[in-house]
Design an enzyme around this catalytic site. Structure first.
Site, short mmCIF file in Angstrom:
data_model
loop_
_atom_site.label_atom_id
_atom_site.label_comp_id
_atom_site.label_asym_id
_atom_site.label_seq_id
_atom_site.Cartn_x
_atom_site.Cartn_y
_atom_site.Cartn_z
N ARG A 126 -22.36 27.42 -24.36
CA ARG A 126 -22.81 27.16 -22.97
C ARG A 126 -24.11 27.88 -22.63
NH1 ARG A 126 -17.17 27.77 -22.01
NH2 ARG A 126 -16.20 25.71 -21.97
N LYS A 148 -37.64 21.18 -20.07
CA LYS A 148 -36.96 19.90 -20.37
C LYS A 148 -36.59 19.90 -21.84
CE LYS A 148 -38.68 16.63 -16.94
NZ LYS A 148 -39.49 15.42 -16.72
N GLU A 190 -51.98 14.33 -23.34
CA GLU A 190 -51.26 15.09 -22.30
C GLU A 190 -52.22 16.02 -21.54
OE1 GLU A 190 -48.29 14.23 -21.49
OE2 GLU A 190 -46.96 13.94 -23.22
N LYS A 232 -49.18 22.70 -15.15
CA LYS A 232 -47.76 22.38 -15.35
C LYS A 232 -46.88 23.45 -14.73
CE LYS A 232 -44.17 20.61 -18.17
NZ LYS A 232 -43.71 19.90 -19.36
N GLU A 242 -37.09 18.20 -11.11
CA GLU A 242 -37.67 16.87 -10.85
C GLU A 242 -36.92 16.11 -9.75
OE1 GLU A 242 -39.35 14.95 -14.31
OE2 GLU A 242 -38.92 13.00 -13.43
N ARG A 246 -42.33 16.84 -9.58
CA ARG A 246 -42.47 16.96 -11.04
C ARG A 246 -42.66 15.62 -11.74
NH1 ARG A 246 -39.30 20.90 -15.36
NH2 ARG A 246 -40.34 20.04 -17.18
N ASN A 250 -45.20 12.68 -15.42
CA ASN A 250 -44.87 11.52 -16.25
C ASN A 250 -45.87 10.39 -16.10
OD1 ASN A 250 -42.44 11.91 -17.83
ND2 ASN A 250 -41.47 12.33 -15.85
N HIS A 253 -46.10 7.66 -18.72
CA HIS A 253 -44.91 7.74 -19.57
C HIS A 253 -43.98 6.53 -19.45
CE1 HIS A 253 -46.38 11.78 -20.05
NE2 HIS A 253 -45.36 12.17 -20.77
N HIS A 257 -43.18 5.23 -22.87
CA HIS A 257 -41.82 5.30 -23.45
C HIS A 257 -41.35 3.91 -23.90
CE1 HIS A 257 -40.49 9.36 -21.42
NE2 HIS A 257 -41.33 9.53 -22.43
N HIS A 270 -45.84 9.92 -29.55
CA HIS A 270 -45.59 10.04 -28.12
C HIS A 270 -46.91 10.09 -27.34
CE1 HIS A 270 -43.76 11.29 -24.37
NE2 HIS A 270 -44.59 12.31 -24.31
P1 NAD Z 1 -43.81 16.31 -33.29
O1 NAD Z 1 -42.93 17.40 -32.89
O2 NAD Z 1 -43.21 15.15 -34.02
O3 NAD Z 1 -45.00 16.91 -34.16
C1 NAD Z 1 -45.98 16.04 -34.66
C2 NAD Z 1 -46.17 16.18 -36.17
O4 NAD Z 1 -46.98 17.30 -36.45
C3 NAD Z 1 -44.88 16.40 -36.95
O5 NAD Z 1 -44.97 15.71 -38.18
C4 NAD Z 1 -44.88 17.90 -37.18
O6 NAD Z 1 -44.11 18.29 -38.29
C5 NAD Z 1 -46.34 18.15 -37.41
N1 NAD Z 1 -46.81 19.51 -37.11
C6 NAD Z 1 -46.41 20.31 -36.10
N2 NAD Z 1 -47.16 21.41 -36.08
C7 NAD Z 1 -48.05 21.33 -37.09
C8 NAD Z 1 -49.08 22.17 -37.55
N3 NAD Z 1 -49.40 23.28 -36.92
N4 NAD Z 1 -49.76 21.80 -38.64
C9 NAD Z 1 -49.46 20.61 -39.27
N5 NAD Z 1 -48.51 19.76 -38.86
C10 NAD Z 1 -47.81 20.12 -37.77
O7 NAD Z 1 -44.57 15.67 -32.03
P2 NAD Z 1 -45.23 16.32 -30.74
O8 NAD Z 1 -46.35 15.43 -30.41
O9 NAD Z 1 -45.48 17.76 -30.90
O10 NAD Z 1 -44.09 16.19 -29.64
C11 NAD Z 1 -43.64 14.93 -29.23
C12 NAD Z 1 -42.24 15.09 -28.66
O11 NAD Z 1 -42.30 15.94 -27.52
C13 NAD Z 1 -41.63 13.79 -28.21
O12 NAD Z 1 -40.30 13.74 -28.62
C14 NAD Z 1 -41.70 13.88 -26.70
O13 NAD Z 1 -40.67 13.16 -26.06
C15 NAD Z 1 -41.55 15.35 -26.47
N6 NAD Z 1 -42.10 15.82 -25.20
C16 NAD Z 1 -41.33 16.62 -24.44
C17 NAD Z 1 -41.80 17.12 -23.25
C18 NAD Z 1 -40.97 18.08 -22.46
O14 NAD Z 1 -41.34 18.38 -21.32
N7 NAD Z 1 -39.90 18.60 -23.01
C19 NAD Z 1 -43.10 16.81 -22.84
C20 NAD Z 1 -43.89 16.00 -23.66
C21 NAD Z 1 -43.37 15.51 -24.84
N1 GLY Z 2 -43.48 16.24 -19.54
C1 GLY Z 2 -42.98 15.99 -18.24
C2 GLY Z 2 -42.27 17.14 -17.63
O1 GLY Z 2 -42.15 18.18 -18.22
O2 GLY Z 2 -41.79 17.03 -16.54
#
Ligand code: NAD
Ligand code: GLY
Length: 369
Positions: A126, A148, A190, A232, A242, A246, A250, A253, A257, A270
């Site tokens: 938890r 998130k 972003e 942010k 949100e 917030r 998006n 998005h 998405h 993404h």
């Molecule tokens: P990802 O985590 O898939 O990373 C992208 C690629 O880069 C992967 O292949 C990873 O292994 C590689 N990588 C990471 N760091 C590296 C480095 N330093 N050197 C070489 N390679 C590296 O993708 P992302 O773009 O980081 O994140 C996308 C995800 O984040 C999506 O699932 C999206 O929904 C989520 N997201 C979440 C929020 C939130 O608020 N929680 C906001 C935006 C996006």
């Molecule tokens: N990436 C959108 C949020 O964090 O609300």
């Protein structure tokens, strides 16, 4: 405007859940970075097959003095693995290693690792503490900040998850040196987002410094990461869960998405979906009379210069717009089946609005043509 690579700190003000975002070079391997963490006997670094070989040892060495045991879990890499089965691997490792309520999880990777590790931290016993150590530009400017966490469902992106804040976020600029160009561009999407929704002066700065960002100049990256995190942090501090404001984070998005899940997770990144989605959302804003054509053209040019797609893919050969609409209805912002979009109400301001279906279809048809 400051453009320094000396360590910087942005605080996110959430009462007792407040935490710092540290930005600078050489943070990951420095024990001092983690000096404020609570005492615990065990830490688990969650990473993936790409990032762990590059950075896990460095992080492990920095944590050595603080924890008796430091385990490393290496997950498969890719958006397609942001699912129940991979999440289960984190719980398996935690139980096998006898992790207790004080165990600290470290998310070492991009947004996929960060979102999944955060969700595991939110649910194991938890709730256990966790630290975000984002290694992509996208994760440093967005996903690691704000709490998130979650996974995808085959029917909808990020549909399963929890709000759960980390203890700190560590944005080490050095890790960006190994980031592939396509991933850098995804992160720029972003960053660009923050301009039209909140700060047109920042958009001016991005336009003027895009070449430096694409060349990974540390001072430019440091400024872009800091300003993105400031915006942010300010939005999240006002509306953590949100209930309103917030949602502006998006922007792009809803369309993005749909592209990601419609093509199959991982086909478009993404950030690529968000880049093209911002073009579509800006066009919709213009069709509603909220912004003018030069604004849409300016944003589109910048997104294209950042190496991102500005034309949308076909998701169905027979009823493409219908397919987009069906996918966009499975969105956390939808209410009673009505799709709601983040629209630019004037440059630098955004709001959540619905739109006539005919206009949405026209945008999709125009962007996919
Ligand atoms: P990802 O985590 O898939 O990373 C992208 C690629 O880069 C992967 O292949 C990873 O292994 C590689 N990588 C990471 N760091 C590296 C480095 N330093 N050197 C070489 N390679 C590296 O993708 P992302 O773009 O980081 O994140 C996308 C995800 O984040 C999506 O699932 C999206 O929904 C989520 N997201 C979440 C929020 C939130 O608020 N929680 C906001 C935006 C996006
Ligand atoms: N990436 C959108 C949020 O964090 O609300």
């Amino acid at each position: 405007m400051q453009a320094s690579t000396s360590p910087q700190r942005v605080d996110i003000d959430l009462g007792e859940r407040s935490y710092p975002i540290l930005i600078g070079p050489s943070l990951l391997g420095d024990a001092a970075t983690f000096a404020g963490l609570p005492a615990a006997s065990t830490a688990l670094i969650v990473s993936n097959v790409t990032v762990a070989p590059l950075y896990a040892k460095r992080l492990q060495a920095a944590l050595q003095g603080r924890f008796k045991t430091i385990h490393v879990l290496t997950l498969p890499d890719g958006e397609v693995y942001k699912d129940w089965a991979t999440l289960q691997l984190i719980f398996d490792a935690m139980l096998q290693h006898g992790c207790d309520r004080k165990t600290v999880l470290f998310a070492l990777g991009g947004g996929v690792v960060g979102d999944m590790t955060g969700f595991a931290a939110a649910s194991y016993m938890r709730g256990v503490p966790f630290v975000q150590v984002p290694t992509t530009l996208l994760a440093q400017v967005d996903s690691s900040v704000g709490g998130k966490t979650g996974i995808n469902h085959p029917l909808g992106k990020n549909m399963i998850g929890a709000f759960y804040q980390p203890l700190q976020v560590v944005c080490d600029l050095d890790v960006l040196t190994t980031l592939p160009a396509r991933e850098l561009s995804a992160g720029l999407a972003e960053i660009i987002k923050y301009g039209p929704i909140a700060d047109m002066a920042f958009l001016d700065w991005i336009e003027a410094n895009l070449d430096a960002l694409l060349a990974k100049e540390p001072a430019a990256l440091a400024h872009a990461i800091r300003r993105s995190c400031e915006i942010k942090a300010s939005v999240v501090a006002q509306d953590e869960r949100e209930s309103g404001l917030r949602a502006i984070l998006n922007f792009g998005h809803t369309f993005g998405h749909a592209i990601e899940s419609g093509l199959g997770y991982g086909e478009w990144l993404h950030g690529e979906g968000v880049g093209c989605g911002m073009v579509m959302a800006a066009q919709l804003s213009q069709r509603l009379g909220l912004v003018d054509q030069p604004f849409v053209e300016r944003l589109t040019r910048l997104i294209q210069r950042a190496g991102l797609p500005v034309r949308a893919p076909l998701l169905s050969p027979t009823d493409n717009a219908g397919r987009y609409l069906a996918l966009m209805r499975v969105d956390k912002k939808s209410e009673a089946g009505e799709i709601r979009f983040v629209l630019i109400t004037e440059p630098g301001k955004a709001a959540l609005r619905s739109a006539p279906e005919a206009l949405v279809r026209a945008v999709i048809d125009g962007c996919c043509a």
